[in-house]
Write a protein that holds these residues in place. Structure first.
Motif, PDB file in Angstrom:
ATOM      1  N   SER A  47      51.236 -16.539 -79.842  1.00 42.43           N
ATOM      2  CA  SER A  47      49.817 -16.206 -80.028  1.00 42.43           C
ATOM      3  C   SER A  47      49.499 -14.796 -79.537  1.00 42.43           C
ATOM      4  N   VAL A  52      42.301 -15.558 -87.204  1.00 43.27           N
ATOM      5  CA  VAL A  52      43.754 -15.581 -87.388  1.00 43.27           C
ATOM      6  C   VAL A  52      44.416 -16.382 -86.267  1.00 43.27           C
ATOM      7  N   GLU A  53      43.941 -16.202 -85.036  1.00 43.13           N
ATOM      8  CA  GLU A  53      44.540 -16.927 -83.917  1.00 43.13           C
ATOM      9  C   GLU A  53      44.305 -18.429 -84.043  1.00 43.13           C
ATOM     10  N   SER A  54      43.078 -18.823 -84.411  1.00 43.34           N
ATOM     11  CA  SER A  54      42.747 -20.248 -84.485  1.00 43.34           C
ATOM     12  C   SER A  54      43.421 -20.936 -85.658  1.00 43.34           C
ATOM     13  N   ASN A  55      43.539 -20.241 -86.789  1.00 42.78           N
ATOM     14  CA  ASN A  55      44.026 -20.887 -88.006  1.00 42.78           C
ATOM     15  C   ASN A  55      45.477 -20.565 -88.349  1.00 42.78           C
ATOM     16  N   VAL A  56      46.042 -19.538 -87.704  1.00 45.09           N
ATOM     17  CA  VAL A  56      47.419 -19.168 -88.010  1.00 45.09           C
ATOM     18  C   VAL A  56      48.297 -19.220 -86.760  1.00 45.09           C
ATOM     19  N   ALA A  57      47.911 -18.460 -85.735  1.00 42.93           N
ATOM     20  CA  ALA A  57      48.773 -18.324 -84.555  1.00 42.93           C
ATOM     21  C   ALA A  57      48.933 -19.647 -83.810  1.00 42.93           C
ATOM     22  N   GLN A  58      47.813 -20.287 -83.472  1.00 40.49           N
ATOM     23  CA  GLN A  58      47.906 -21.520 -82.704  1.00 40.49           C
ATOM     24  C   GLN A  58      48.592 -22.647 -83.468  1.00 40.49           C
ATOM     25  N   ARG A  93      53.283 -25.995 -83.656  1.00 43.39           N
ATOM     26  CA  ARG A  93      54.216 -26.750 -84.499  1.00 43.39           C
ATOM     27  C   ARG A  93      55.572 -26.895 -83.821  1.00 43.39           C
ATOM     28  N   LEU A 132      50.806 -22.365 -85.824  1.00 44.48           N
ATOM     29  CA  LEU A 132      52.208 -21.997 -85.929  1.00 44.48           C
ATOM     30  C   LEU A 132      52.936 -22.211 -84.611  1.00 44.48           C
ATOM     31  N   ILE A 169      50.836 -12.169 -82.058  1.00 44.79           N
ATOM     32  CA  ILE A 169      50.035 -12.108 -83.288  1.00 44.79           C
ATOM     33  C   ILE A 169      48.687 -11.445 -83.023  1.00 44.79           C
TER      34      ILE A 169
END
Length: 366
Positions: A224, A294-300, A305, A302, A227
């Protein structure tokens, strides 16, 4: 018979009293030593960071000690080289950023004061005889809404002592991490040996699970942070924001503190934008909102997971409690500390003592 009953009750009362006193003394000791315990946990966290960075080398077949010391050497060279080659430039940019933030705080205070909200400086100039009465309106003044700049920017001597104290704490954390990296099994065996033999195997497994949880949390947070730094720097650089690198760097570093860190990181971005123009401030705010998206919907997602995550309510609650009790360091280390504590609670209490996590089928009629 009566004497035996009284003797048994006296014995039980003595044991209960001793246990209560021991728990009270332990709690008082932990409270008094809380700052030192946080530094020790900071050393554990730094060792976990090194372990996370060393994992790819271990997957490649390198022995554990080789992988760890290669990472340590790389970090020393990278940090030392960065300070040597770019240290002066970073210090100059940081001073410029510091002056910009200071000027914007004063400008913001003046703007709010011009809007009719009395400030401390305005009350003094008015002699305390304004429309708000003899108290100069201090009860409704700007100092109740914004931090006092004179309190934020302390004297040089106070800043020097703070820096020296911070450097001392950093050395303590670094040396604790180095000792843990060099001989981790010694400390692990010593801790497990303090418990009865029947409990040692399970405790050793739980310590291993807690270590893995901490490493996974470090991996997720590192993803995170990287990114956030990259997206923020690219956005601010394209917008022409001054000191874009430092603003992106502080945003990436503050991403280490979940929930609260990203909010704090957005304030300098907007203030530096205001030092240029209102449109630049709007651009900064837009980039900040984009980064959070981006952090809420992509970084975190990812990161989570492949790594560990905590419920948001638990994260924010832990930061609030540790912040009130232990200050800034408590806020910074609250989430990884709770992640480790949760492993011990889940494994040793919920699983071993209570029989497992609650399932709705447990309460269903047979």
């Amino acid at each position: 018979m009566k004497d035996e009953v009284e003797e048994e009750l006296t014995k039980k009362a003595t044991i209960v009293t001793a246990v209560v006193l021991a728990m009270t003394a332990t709690a008082a000791l932990v409270w008094a030593a809380a700052p030192a315990l946080l530094l020790i946990f900071g050393g554990l966290l730094l060792a976990a960071i090194v372990a996370a960075l060393a994992r790819p080398l271990r997957w490649a077949g390198l022995p554990r000690n080789w992988a760890f010391w290669i990472v340590v050497g790389f970090l020393v060279v990278a940090i030392g080289g960065g300070l040597f080659w770019g240290g002066f430039t970073l210090v100059t940019q940081f001073n410029d950023l510091w002056h910009q933030l200071r000027e914007q705080l004063h400008a913001l205070a003046k703007t709010v004061s011009d809007m009719g909200i009395p400030s401390g400086q305005g009350d003094k100039s008015a002699g305390g005889n304004g429309a708000n009465g003899g108290d100069g309106g201090r009860s409704l003044g700007l100092d109740t809404l914004l931090p006092n700049p004179s309190g934020i920017f302390s004297s040089a001597s106070q800043a020097m002592f703070s820096v020296l104290g911070g450097l001392g704490n950093i050395f303590v954390v670094v040396f604790i991490a180095i000792f843990l990296i060099a001989q981790p099994d010694i400390y692990r065996r010593g801790l497990v040996s303090l418990f009865p033999k029947s409990k040692r195997r399970r405790l050793n497994e739980t310590i291993g699970a807690a270590t893995e949880e901490l490493i996974l949390w470090v991996c997720g947070t590192g993803i995170s942070m990287a990114i956030v730094f990259v997206v923020t720097f690219v956005g601010l650089w394209l917008a022409g924001m001054p000191t874009a690198f430092l603003l992106a760097l502080q945003a990436g570093l503050l991403a280490f503190i979940p929930t609260l860190g990203p909010f704090i990181a957005g304030i300098p971005i907007v203030l530096v934008g205001l030092s240029e123009s209102m449109s630049m401030a709007v651009w900064g705010l837009g980039i900040y909102v984009l980064v959070q998206g981006v952090e809420s919907n992509v970084a975190q997602p990812l990161a989570q997971r492949y790594t560990s995550s905590l419920p948001p309510v638990l994260t924010l609650g832990a930061q609030a409690v540790f912040g009130v009790l232990l200050g800034t360091l408590g806020i910074a280390l609250a989430v990884p500390l709770v992640a480790v504590i949760m492993v011990f609670v889940r494994e040793l209490y919920v699983e071993d003592t209570l029989g497992g996590i609650y399932d709705e089928r447990d309460g269903a009629a047979p």
